[in-house]
Structures are given as C-alpha cells and as structure tokens.
Scaffold this motif. Structure first.
Motif, PDB file in Angstrom:
ATOM      1  N   SER A   9     -11.358  42.936  51.372  1.00  0.00           N
ATOM      2  CA  SER A   9     -10.042  43.404  51.815  1.00  0.00           C
ATOM      3  C   SER A   9     -10.164  44.743  52.514  1.00  0.00           C
ATOM      4  N   TYR A  10     -10.898  45.655  51.900  1.00  0.00           N
ATOM      5  CA  TYR A  10     -11.067  46.968  52.500  1.00  0.00           C
ATOM      6  C   TYR A  10     -11.847  46.880  53.805  1.00  0.00           C
TER       7      TYR A  10
ATOM      8  N   LEU B  23      -9.585  46.161  56.711  1.00  0.00           N
ATOM      9  CA  LEU B  23      -8.826  47.334  57.138  1.00  0.00           C
ATOM     10  C   LEU B  23      -9.722  48.325  57.870  1.00  0.00           C
TER      11      LEU B  23
ATOM     12  N   SER C  66     -10.404  47.121  61.399  1.00  0.00           N
ATOM     13  CA  SER C  66      -9.217  47.239  62.249  1.00  0.00           C
ATOM     14  C   SER C  66      -9.028  48.673  62.731  1.00  0.00           C
TER      15      SER C  66
ATOM     16  N   ARG D 199       2.685  44.470  53.097  1.00  0.00           N
ATOM     17  CA  ARG D 199       1.786  45.241  53.968  1.00  0.00           C
ATOM     18  C   ARG D 199       1.138  44.378  55.052  1.00  0.00           C
ATOM     19  N   LYS D 200       0.678  43.181  54.681  1.00  0.00           N
ATOM     20  CA  LYS D 200      -0.117  42.375  55.603  1.00  0.00           C
ATOM     21  C   LYS D 200       0.596  42.058  56.913  1.00  0.00           C
TER      22      LYS D 200
ATOM     23  N   ILE E 198       0.682  45.210  59.126  1.00  0.00           N
ATOM     24  CA  ILE E 198      -0.629  45.575  59.679  1.00  0.00           C
ATOM     25  C   ILE E 198      -0.987  44.647  60.838  1.00  0.00           C
TER      26      ILE E 198
ATOM     27  N   SER F 197      -1.519  50.169  56.341  1.00  0.00           N
ATOM     28  CA  SER F 197      -2.880  50.161  55.799  1.00  0.00           C
ATOM     29  C   SER F 197      -3.027  51.192  54.690  1.00  0.00           C
TER      30      SER F 197
ATOM     31  N   TYR G 196      -1.253  49.918  51.683  1.00  0.00           N
ATOM     32  CA  TYR G 196      -2.019  48.836  51.058  1.00  0.00           C
ATOM     33  C   TYR G 196      -3.076  49.412  50.119  1.00  0.00           C
TER      34      TYR G 196
ATOM     35  N   LEU H 111     -10.564  55.222  54.942  1.00  0.00           N
ATOM     36  CA  LEU H 111      -9.817  54.672  56.072  1.00  0.00           C
ATOM     37  C   LEU H 111      -9.902  55.603  57.278  1.00  0.00           C
TER      38      LEU H 111
ATOM     39  N   ILE I  65      -6.644  39.771  60.156  1.00  0.00           N
ATOM     40  CA  ILE I  65      -5.799  40.367  59.111  1.00  0.00           C
ATOM     41  C   ILE I  65      -4.768  39.348  58.629  1.00  0.00           C
TER      42      ILE I  65
ATOM     43  N   LEU J 203      -6.471  38.660  55.044  1.00  0.00           N
ATOM     44  CA  LEU J 203      -6.191  39.781  54.147  1.00  0.00           C
ATOM     45  C   LEU J 203      -5.355  39.303  52.964  1.00  0.00           C
TER      46      LEU J 203
END
Length: 426
Positions: free
Chosen positions: A18-19, A22, A25, A81-82, A85, A138, A141, A158, A200, A204
């Motif tokens: 998952s991370y 992000l 991206s 969130r998804k 994003i 992000s 999240y 991030l 994503i 995600l």
C-alpha cells in the motif's frame, strides 16, 4: 489551551505494498514537476513568450492549489482516500497531457501570444485545482494507518518519495529531451501519471472509509479548522516555509549566473547540480536521519529553520560553484527537517475524523507561498538587489525559528520514539 486530541488506539494496518503505491505516485509527481524547471525556459522562448510569464503560470496554479487542497482533504474524509488519490493522479496526467498539446499547437504556429499563454495557464490550472487532491488524501491515508509514534516518520517517507522524484526529474528530462525533443518529457509524465492513477484505483486497499461524523463534510469546515488553535501555529510556520522555498527556488539560477558570470547551457548544468544536491540532502535527511531522532515536532521545526538560515548565509557569501552547491545541501537538509516536523505535528494535533481536512490545509500552505514568491523572488531580485531575495529568506527563517521555539502550543505536541525505519523500496 486545548490538549492534543486523542488518537485512535489501533489504526487500521496497511501493507508495505500500500505504501509503495503511494510512494511511486508521489515520486511521479515530483519527477514531472522537476522536469518542468529545465524545460519551460527554452520552450517559452521558442513559443515567443516572455521569461516572466513562466513564474505567473506557476503562481496561478499555486493559487488554485491553495483553495482546492482543503476541499479535497475534507472530501476524502467523506468518500474515502483511494478515490480522491486516484482522481488527483488522473487530473495530473490530464494537466501534463493538455500542456503538451498546447505546446505542440504553439510550436506549429497555430496559437500564439495571449491566447497561447491563457491555454497554458488553463492546462496547468487543472493540476492546481484537481491534481491537488492526491497529496492531502495520501497524507490522510498514512495518518489513518499509523500511530502518533509512527506518523512523522511515515509522512517524512511520503515527502522523501516526492524529493526522490525531484532528484531524478532533471536527469530524466535531459535524456528524454536530448533524444526525443522538448515536448516528449511532458508526454512521458502524462503516461506515467495515468498509469499510476489506474494502479491506485485498482490495487490500493481501503476496506472501509475513514471514521467521520454523521454530517456531510463541507469545504468551509476546512477553513474553519485553519483558525483552530490546535492547528493554526503549524500552518503559520508552513506558510513561511513555503514562501522561503519558492523565493529560493525561483532565484537560485539567476543568482548563480550573475555571481559566477555564466550563461546558457553552462548555467543550466551548474544550477541543476545544486538543485540535485539539495534534493538529495532533503531525501537523506528524511529517510536516514529523522527515523533515528527522538524529537518533538517543534524541535524538528527549530532545527530545520536554523539549518536553512546557515545555508542562506553561505549562499550570500559564496563566490564559487562549490560553495553554492554546499549552500544548497544545507538548505535541502533544512527543508528535510522542517517539513515533516510541521506536517507530522499538524496531523497529531487533530482528531481522527479531521485528518483529511488537516492534511488538505497542510498541502495548501505548502503551495501558498508560491503565489507570492514571484514578488519576494524575481521582483525583489530585479528591482531591489540580487541579495534582496536571500535577505528576505534569511529574515523569514530566523523568525520561523524564533516562533517555533517560543510557541507553547508547538512545544506541547510530542513525538514519541519512532519504530524501525520504513524503506519505500521494500
């Protein structure tokens, strides 16, 4: 004075995959934006646009960014969130693609002057208005899935992904532009951002929406939160940091050209070296140093402003390329300490259902300084003195250090010992 808001006892866990989604991206966004720095000056001259027009294209985009980011952060509290994003990355792809199309039309003589300038502004405005959705969502999240002890480190990771992209961007741009032309890097970024948006949306994980109060989230509530004494000191500091960053970024190449008496390709190559060293220093600070420090958010903010001040002073005194590059290293390290400090502290100061709104405000102030930095940067450089932007930046950095050291609210936000470092490549 209000005490820090309670955090959830058991945040929803997130896998390393998952991370990674992000991180990749934000790396794409960082690389794409840094590609524009060496691309736009030669493109502007080929299109017959004045050099000053470039700063205002970015400034107007930043203005959209400031007002849109809180909306998207609050919206992610409502719908999850998804989707926000993915929407932000898709809008970034559309912005870069339309920008490339407008440039191609202009290079072929089908559009020129004010009409061309307006179309470029509109294309870039898509990034400011809708592409701004990706960053606050992000951050929120990550906040949903981390404890206060983990949060500063993970938000730093991030930011480091964005910095890594910014480090890679100029080198990638040089290869692509040299081989395929000046427009190709824009198209390349568009494709990568579109692929990231689809990835994503498809992969995600978000098993449930963030916990939110029953009433529908409203954009105006985000701006009310900005005046909340839990969050306002962090936003004030972040706004100063944004002005400082925009001022230095917009004038460093000009300062190098005048101080070292270089022009053209030599100036671009030497300035790129400084920018890359600064980005690497920011990256190293956030990935290697911050996870090992047991500091409060305010301590990160004080240290960041102090290191920035040292870098600015060195740049003012520098007479060689080596000294200028070292000044960029110090400035990059200063930003690397300061940004996660204020962003992590802002996240820890609010309740779980306010994470999206708070992240939106943090992202907004990160762009707000770029709205006025053409004045503190280019205008001050041209009409006051070449040292004026640096003098303004130094004064601002010292004020920020004093503010962070004296604010009782900032000192109240503790940063617990961090867990083992997160490696975004794993």
């Amino acid at each position: 004075m209000a005490a820090p808001s309670p955090q959830p006892a058991a945040p929803a866990p997130a896998s390393g995959g998952s991370y990674r989604l992000l991180y990749v991206s934000l790396l794409v966004v960082g690389a794409g934006n840094s590609m524009l720095q060496p691309l736009l000056p030669p493109l502007a001259r080929e299109l017959g646009l004045p050099d000053a027009s470039l700063g205002w294209i970015f400034s107007l985009s930043a203005l959209f960014w400031v007002f849109a980011s809180p909306f998207w952060g609050r919206r992610s509290d409502d719908v999850g969130r998804k989707p926000i994003i993915a929407l932000g990355m898709a809008a970034y792809a559309a912005s870069m693609g339309l920008f490339a199309i407008v440039v191609i039309i202009g290079l072929n003589g089908l559009l020129s002057g004010a009409a061309l300038f307006a179309c470029l502004i509109l294309a870039r405005a898509i990034f400011g208005a809708v592409g701004s959705a990706a960053s606050p969502a992000s951050q929120a999240y990550v906040a949903d899935r981390s404890t206060p002890a983990q949060r500063t480190e993970r938000i730093a990771a991030l930011t480091a992904a964005f910095a890594l992209g910014a480090t890679m961007g100029p080198a990638i741009c040089a290869v692509l532009a040299g081989r395929f032309g000046l427009v190709f890097p824009l198209i390349f970024t568009c494709v990568l951002a579109g692929a990231s948006a689809w990835t994503i949306w498809r992969f995600l994980p978000e098993p449930e929406k963030p916990s939110a109060p029953p009433e529908r989230a409203r954009w105006i509530d985000s701006w009310r939160l900005a005046s909340d004494d839990r969050l306002a000191p962090f936003l004030i500091y972040g706004f100063g940091l944004s002005i400082l960053g925009g001022t230095i970024q917009q004038t460093y190449t000009l300062y190098l050209m005048d101080r070292l008496d270089v022009t053209g390709r030599a100036a671009a190559e030497q300035a790129s070296a400084g920018f890359m060293v600064g980005a690497l220093a920011l990256l190293a600070t956030q990935m290697a140093l911050i996870p090992r420090l047991h500091w409060k958010s305010s301590t990160f903010m004080i240290a960041g402003a102090a290191v920035l001040s040292a870098g600015i002073v060195l740049q003012m005194l520098a007479t060689t390329l080596g000294a200028l590059v070292v000044s960029q290293f110090l400035q990059g390290a200063g930003f690397g300490l300061a940004r996660p400090g204020f962003a992590g502290g802002a996240s820890m100061s609010v309740r779980p259902h306010e994470q999206g709104a708070a992240a939106g405000l943090v992202v907004a102030v990160n762009g707000a300084g770029f709205v006025i930095s053409p004045i503190t940067g280019g205008v001050a450089y041209d009409y006051l003195h070449p040292l004026a932007p640096l003098a303004i930046s130094l004064a601002l950095a010292l004020i920020m250090a004093l503010f962070a050291s004296r604010s009782r609210r900032l000192k109240h936000i503790e940063s617990a010992p961090p867990p083992p470092s997160i490696d975004p490549t794993n």
